[in-house]
Write an enzyme that holds these catalytic residues in place. Structure first.
Site, PDB file in Angstrom:
ATOM      1  CE1 TYR A  72      -3.759  -2.466   0.334  1.00  0.00           C
ATOM      2  CE2 TYR A  72      -2.926  -2.864   2.383  1.00  0.00           C
ATOM      3  CZ  TYR A  72      -3.989  -3.197   1.456  1.00  0.00           C
ATOM      4  OH  TYR A  72      -4.808  -4.146   1.406  1.00  0.00           O
ATOM      5  CG  PHE A  83      -4.261  -8.518   0.023  1.00  0.00           C
ATOM      6  CD1 PHE A  83      -4.808  -7.877  -0.889  1.00  0.00           C
ATOM      7  CD2 PHE A  83      -3.611  -9.578  -0.556  1.00  0.00           C
ATOM      8  CE1 PHE A  83      -4.895  -8.095  -2.202  1.00  0.00           C
ATOM      9  CE2 PHE A  83      -3.687  -9.995  -1.649  1.00  0.00           C
ATOM     10  CZ  PHE A  83      -4.509  -9.065  -2.631  1.00  0.00           C
ATOM     11  CG  HIS A 192      -6.845  -8.157  -7.364  1.00  0.00           C
ATOM     12  ND1 HIS A 192      -7.141  -7.060  -6.519  1.00  0.00           N
ATOM     13  CD2 HIS A 192      -5.416  -8.325  -7.132  1.00  0.00           C
ATOM     14  CE1 HIS A 192      -6.276  -6.715  -5.593  1.00  0.00           C
ATOM     15  NE2 HIS A 192      -4.984  -7.359  -6.050  1.00  0.00           N
TER      16      HIS A 192
END
Length: 227
Positions: A72, A83, A192
């Site tokens: 991220y 994630f 995804h």
């Protein structure tokens, strides 16, 4: 072994498997690139967390591999597990969709946080293909050497272990199937979990229950996916 390898701070069982990678020219160039970026920009995750996935899940504990792409790139989000976000950080949309699928698949209630460390501690290697990123600049550290390194990780796991579960979400992750022997491991693929693609086959994939069914079948403890 040169100093380059000795300077890499990574859990010892992974170091033993990967130390040759750390000595290679591409890795030296990668380290120099990251140092240069760090001198000019904010880089995520913090240096101590770049190898968090490896440090949290030693080689002998790995049962499942979930492959992400980039860390991220927002303030405080990345902590070295794909994630996942640290405590106190709002779960991003892809992670919320993962929680929706968990709820649909196994009836697991939505957690109050987005930290997946408990999965990693149970043997789920939460591996991004690229391990660093420039703040607010997605993809900025792609094609600088990280993918060569993480492809080597996948190949080494494929070659040295049996009966792993590889969870590949999205076209980027699915392309890694060529590195995995499907006769020795279980490969699960789906769209995804991003809001742009989750309705195209991620929702309803039941990868969490399928993973546990396989682990039980081969005599391993299932993953407690509750957070």
């Amino acid at each position: 072994m040169n100093n380059q390898a000795e300077n890499v701070k990574i859990e010892s069982s992974w170091f033993n498997l990967l130390h040759e990678e750390f000595s290679k020219e591409y890795f030296k160039n990668l380290v120099n690139f990251v140092k240069e970026e760090k001198s000019r920009y904010k880089i995520y995750p913090p240096g101590s967390l770049i190898f968090n996935a490896f440090n949290t899940t030693p080689v002998d504990k790995v049962k499942v591999v979930i492959l992400g792409q980039d860390p991220y790139h927002g303030e405080g989000q990345a902590h070295g597990l794909c994630f996942s976000v640290p405590p106190g950080i709002k779960p991003p949309p892809s992670l919320l969709n993962i929680f929706k699928e968990l709820n649909s698949d196994l009836g697991i209630a939505f957690p109050k946080h987005g930290t997946l460390t408990s999965w990693a501690e149970q043997g789920v290697l939460l591996l991004n293909a690229t391990l660093t990123v420039r703040a607010n600049s997605p993809g900025s550290h792609q094609n600088k050497g990280w993918e060569t390194f993480t492809d080597s990780v996948i190949k080494i796991l494929n070659d040295t272990k049996t009966n792993l579960v590889f969870i590949l979400w999205g076209n980027y992750a699915k392309a890694k199937q060529s590195l995995i022997n499907s006769e020795n491991h279980l490969i699960l693929t789906a769209a995804h979990p991003s809001p742009f693609s989750a309705n195209s086959g991620f929702f309803g994939c039941k990868h969490f229950s399928k993973t546990n069914e396989y682990l039980i079948k081969i005599g391993k403890n299932p993953i407690n996916w509750s957070l």
